[in-house]
Scaffold this motif. Structure first.
Motif, PDB file in Angstrom:
ATOM      1  N   PHE A  11      30.290  14.673  -1.219  1.00 12.86           N
ATOM      2  CA  PHE A  11      31.481  14.193  -0.518  1.00 12.86           C
ATOM      3  C   PHE A  11      32.566  15.262  -0.545  1.00 12.86           C
ATOM      4  N   ASP A  12      32.992  15.673   0.630  1.00 10.99           N
ATOM      5  CA  ASP A  12      34.113  16.601   0.747  1.00 10.99           C
ATOM      6  C   ASP A  12      35.393  15.797   0.917  1.00 10.99           C
ATOM      7  N   LEU A  13      36.313  15.924  -0.054  1.00 11.00           N
ATOM      8  CA  LEU A  13      37.583  15.205   0.003  1.00 11.00           C
ATOM      9  C   LEU A  13      38.532  15.983   0.910  1.00 11.00           C
ATOM     10  N   ILE A  14      38.853  15.396   2.037  1.00 13.24           N
ATOM     11  CA  ILE A  14      39.607  16.131   3.060  1.00 13.24           C
ATOM     12  C   ILE A  14      41.114  15.993   2.871  1.00 13.24           C
ATOM     13  N   GLU A  15      41.600  14.769   2.805  1.00 13.79           N
ATOM     14  CA  GLU A  15      43.048  14.575   2.656  1.00 13.79           C
ATOM     15  C   GLU A  15      43.327  13.207   2.057  1.00 13.79           C
ATOM     16  N   PRO A  16      44.409  13.063   1.280  1.00 17.76           N
ATOM     17  CA  PRO A  16      44.784  11.738   0.774  1.00 17.76           C
ATOM     18  C   PRO A  16      45.373  10.898   1.903  1.00 17.76           C
ATOM     19  N   VAL A  17      44.947   9.659   1.993  1.00 19.30           N
ATOM     20  CA  VAL A  17      45.445   8.766   3.050  1.00 19.30           C
ATOM     21  C   VAL A  17      46.138   7.536   2.481  1.00 19.30           C
ATOM     22  N   GLY A  18      46.203   7.433   1.185  1.00 19.07           N
ATOM     23  CA  GLY A  18      46.873   6.295   0.567  1.00 19.07           C
ATOM     24  C   GLY A  18      46.794   6.421  -0.932  1.00 19.07           C
ATOM     25  N   GLY A  19      47.463   5.514  -1.589  1.00 19.45           N
ATOM     26  CA  GLY A  19      47.427   5.560  -3.044  1.00 19.45           C
ATOM     27  C   GLY A  19      48.460   4.641  -3.641  1.00 19.45           C
ATOM     28  N   GLY A  20      48.422   4.543  -4.937  1.00 17.66           N
ATOM     29  CA  GLY A  20      49.342   3.679  -5.645  1.00 17.66           C
ATOM     30  C   GLY A  20      49.165   3.865  -7.127  1.00 17.66           C
ATOM     31  N   SER A  21      49.516   2.809  -7.871  1.00 16.74           N
ATOM     32  CA  SER A  21      49.496   2.912  -9.322  1.00 16.74           C
ATOM     33  C   SER A  21      48.091   3.077  -9.871  1.00 16.74           C
ATOM     34  N   MET A  22      47.083   2.620  -9.114  1.00 11.34           N
ATOM     35  CA  MET A  22      45.723   2.673  -9.638  1.00 11.34           C
ATOM     36  C   MET A  22      44.946   3.900  -9.198  1.00 11.34           C
ATOM     37  N   GLY A  23      45.486   4.688  -8.272  1.00  9.80           N
ATOM     38  CA  GLY A  23      44.752   5.868  -7.875  1.00  9.80           C
ATOM     39  C   GLY A  23      45.051   6.317  -6.464  1.00  9.80           C
TER      40      GLY A  23
END
Length: 465
Positions: A11-23
Motif C-alpha cells: 500500500f502506497d500512502l498518498i495523502e492524509p484525507v482525514g483524522g482525529g484523536s484516534m489516528g
C-alpha cells in the motif's frame, strides 16, 4: 508534497484525507489489486505503558476483523487489518466524501434530507445488528456523505477498541460524549439499543444544529449530562419529532430497534402513517405501516356496540386474573368492539381546556374482561370519542410520548375508523393487526404489540412497540 510511504510492501500512502484523536486516514493505492483504498493509521494511547498499548492494539485488530464481516452498500467495507510499525492499520473502502460533521458547519439540514440520510444509515446499522455487530460510536464525524449523495457509516467498533470512552472520562477526548447513550455514559456496555440512541443524537444534531445534551467546554460536564439523560427538546424536527423522542428515550428497552426505526423513516419518506399509537399530525396525508381495509365497519358499528356491551355485561363478574382466551377467541371478539363504548375520561386525565364529553358518550360500559378486549375497545373510540380514547392512555404513555390532548385529537381526526383483529395475548401484552381507514380515503394494515396496565379496575395502554 508529502513523501509517499509504503506499507506492507503493498500500500502506497498518498495523502492524509482525514483524522482525529484516534489516528489518521490516508488515501492509498493497493498495488496488488490496483485500486484506491483508505488506510486508517490508529494511534495507541500515550503514556499508557507497553502492556496497555498492546491491549489497545489487540482490541483494534479484533474489532476491525469483526467489522470486516459486514458488507453493506451504506457501510464502509473493511478489507483487512495489518500490524506494522508497532501499530494497527485498517484497510478500508475509499469513498470520495465529506463527513456529516463537516457539512453541518454550513448549518442544520432540512427534515426531508435528514429522513433520507437516516434511512441509509439505519439500513446499514440494522444489518450490523443482525450480524451481532455494535457500532459504539455513531456520530456525525463517522457519517460520510459521498459525492453521489450516497451515505455510509464508518469506524465500526474502533472507538471501543481504542478506549475512547475511558479517555473521554479523563477529558482527553471531546465530542464523543455528546452522542453517548445515558447507560453507556454511566459505564454500562454498549448495545444495539445504545446505537439507536446515538443515531437519534446524530439525526437530532443534523436537524437542530446542536447536540441533544447542549454544549459544554468541559467534557466531564458533558459526560455528566449524558449520564443523566438531560435532553433539550427538539424544535426544528417537524414530523420527525415523535420518532426522535423515542430514539432518545432514556430507557433502552423503550427505544425502537434499528429495523423498526428504518421502517418508520421509510413510512415518513413515503408520506405514510407511522406505527405510533398517537402523535402530532403530519404535514401531509400518510398511509403506511399501521393500516388496513374494513368496508363493513361503519355499517355494522351500531350492532357491534350492542354486542360488545352484552358480552361485557355477561362477563363482568369474571376474574381479571384468569388465563387469556386462545387466539381464535380473541380474533372473533375484536370486531364486536367497533363502536365507541369506553367510559368518558376522568377530569385528571384530560387538560382543563378539553371540552366535556358529549352526552352520547357519558354512559360507561363495564370494564373489558381481557387486555385484548380492552385494546379493541380503545380503537373503537377512534375518532368518535377522543376524550375517552385519551383517557385510556396511561400517564406513563402520555409522558414518554410528550402527548397532549390537542396533538392526540389533531392526529386521529384524519381517520374515519380503526379496527382490531387477529388478537393474541400473553398476560398484559397484546399483539394485534390494526386496520385504519383514512377520512380522505385509502387504508393500510400493520401488526403491533402493546403493553397494558390496570388502574382502578380498567386496562390502560402503557406502551406500544
Amino acid at each position: 508534497m508529502e513523501e509517499i510511504r509504503r506499507l506492507a510492501d503493498r500500500f502506497d500512502l498518498i495523502e492524509p484525507v482525514g483524522g482525529g484523536s484516534m489516528g489518521t486516514v490516508w488515501r492509498a493505492r493497493d498495488e496488488n489489486l490496483e485500486r484506491t483504498v483508505a488506510v486508517k493509521e490508529l494511534l495507541l494511547p500515550h503514556g499508557a505503558g507497553e502492556e496497555k498499548a498492546d491491549e489497545a492494539k489487540n482490541r483494534a485488530l479484533r474489532e476491525a476483523r469483526i467489522a470486516a464481516r459486514l458488507v453493506h452498500p451504506h457501510a464502509i467495507t473493511v478489507f483487512g487489518v495489518i500490524d506494522e510499525q508497532d501499530r494497527p492499520w485498517i484497510i478500508m473502502e475509499y469513498l470520495p466524501s465529506t463527513s456529516l460533521a463537516e457539512k453541518l458547519r454550513e448549518g442544520p439540514m432540512e427534515v426531508d434530507d435528514v429522513i433520507r440520510l437516516g434511512i441509509q444509515l439505519c439500513s446499514a446499522l440494522a444489518a450490523a445488528h443482525r450480524a451481532g455487530i455494535v457500532h459504539r460510536d455513531i456520530k456525525p464525524g463517522n457519517v460520510l456523505l459521498g459525492d453521489d449523495d450516497t451515505v455510509k457509516i464508518t469506524d465500526f467498533g474502533i472507538s471501543r477498541a481504542m478506549g475512547d470512552v475511558q479517555l473521554t472520562a479523563t477529558g482527553e477526548i471531546s465530542g464523543t460524549p455528546a452522542f453517548l447513550a445515558p447507560e453507556v455514559a454511566r459505564g454500562e456496555d454498549a448495545t444495539s439499543a445504545s446505537d439507536v440512541f446515538s443515531l437519534g443524537a446524530t439525526l437530532y444534531t443534523a436537524l437542530e444544529g446542536g447536540t441533544p445534551y447542549g454544549t459544554a467546554e468541559n467534557p466531564i460536564a458533558l459526560l455528566y449530562r449524558a449520564s443523566s439523560g438531560e435532553i433539550t427538546p427538539p424544535t426544528r424536527s417537524g414530523i420527525l419529532t415523535p420518532l426522535l423522542n423515542r430514539l432518545l428515550d432514556v430507557r433502552p428497552d423503550s427505544r425502537p430497534t434499528m429495523s423498526e426505526t428504518e421502517r418508520e423513516l421509510r413510512a415518513l419518506a413515503a408520506g405514510e402513517p407511522t406505527t405510533l399509537v398517537a402523535e402530532e399530525p403530519p404535514p401531509k396525508a400518510r398511509k403506511g405501516m399501521l393500516i388496513g381495509v374494513l368496508a363493513v365497519f361503519l355499517v355494522l358499528a351500531a350492532a357491534a356496540a350492542a354486542a360488545v356491551v352484552a358480552v361485557l355485561n355477561r362477563d363482568d363478574d369474571a376474574s381479571t386474573g384468569q388465563a387469556p382466551p386462545p387466539a381464535s377467541q380473541s380474533q372473533s371478539a375484536a370486531p364486536t368492539t367497533s363502536e365507541p363504548v369506553a367510559p368518558p375520561p376522568s377530569p385528571s386525565s384530560v387538560p382543563p381546556s378539553t371540552p366535556p364529553p358529549s352526552s352520547s358518550s357519558s354512559a360507561a360500559p363495564p370494564p373489558a374482561q381481557t387486555p385484548g378486549q380492552a385494546l379493541a375497545a380503545y380503537y373503537s373510540l377512534i375518532p368518535g370519542n377522543l376524550q375517552a380514547g385519551f383517557a385510556t392512555l396511561s400517564d406513563n404513555f402520555k409522558q414518554t410520548r410528550n402527548q397532549s390532548f390537542e396533538r392526540y385529537s389533531n392526529y386521529w381526526r384524519q381517520y374515519s375508523s380503526v379496527t382490531v383483529s387477529n388478537v393474541t395475548e400473553s398476560g398484559t401484552t397484546v399483539t394485534a393487526t390494526l386496520t385504519y381507514v383514512k377520512a380522505s380515503g385509502g387504508t393500510t394494515t400493520g401488526r403491533e404489540t402493546f403493553v397494558l396496565v390496570q388502574k382502578d379496575g380498567r386496562y390502560l395502554i402503557d406502551s406500544q412497540h
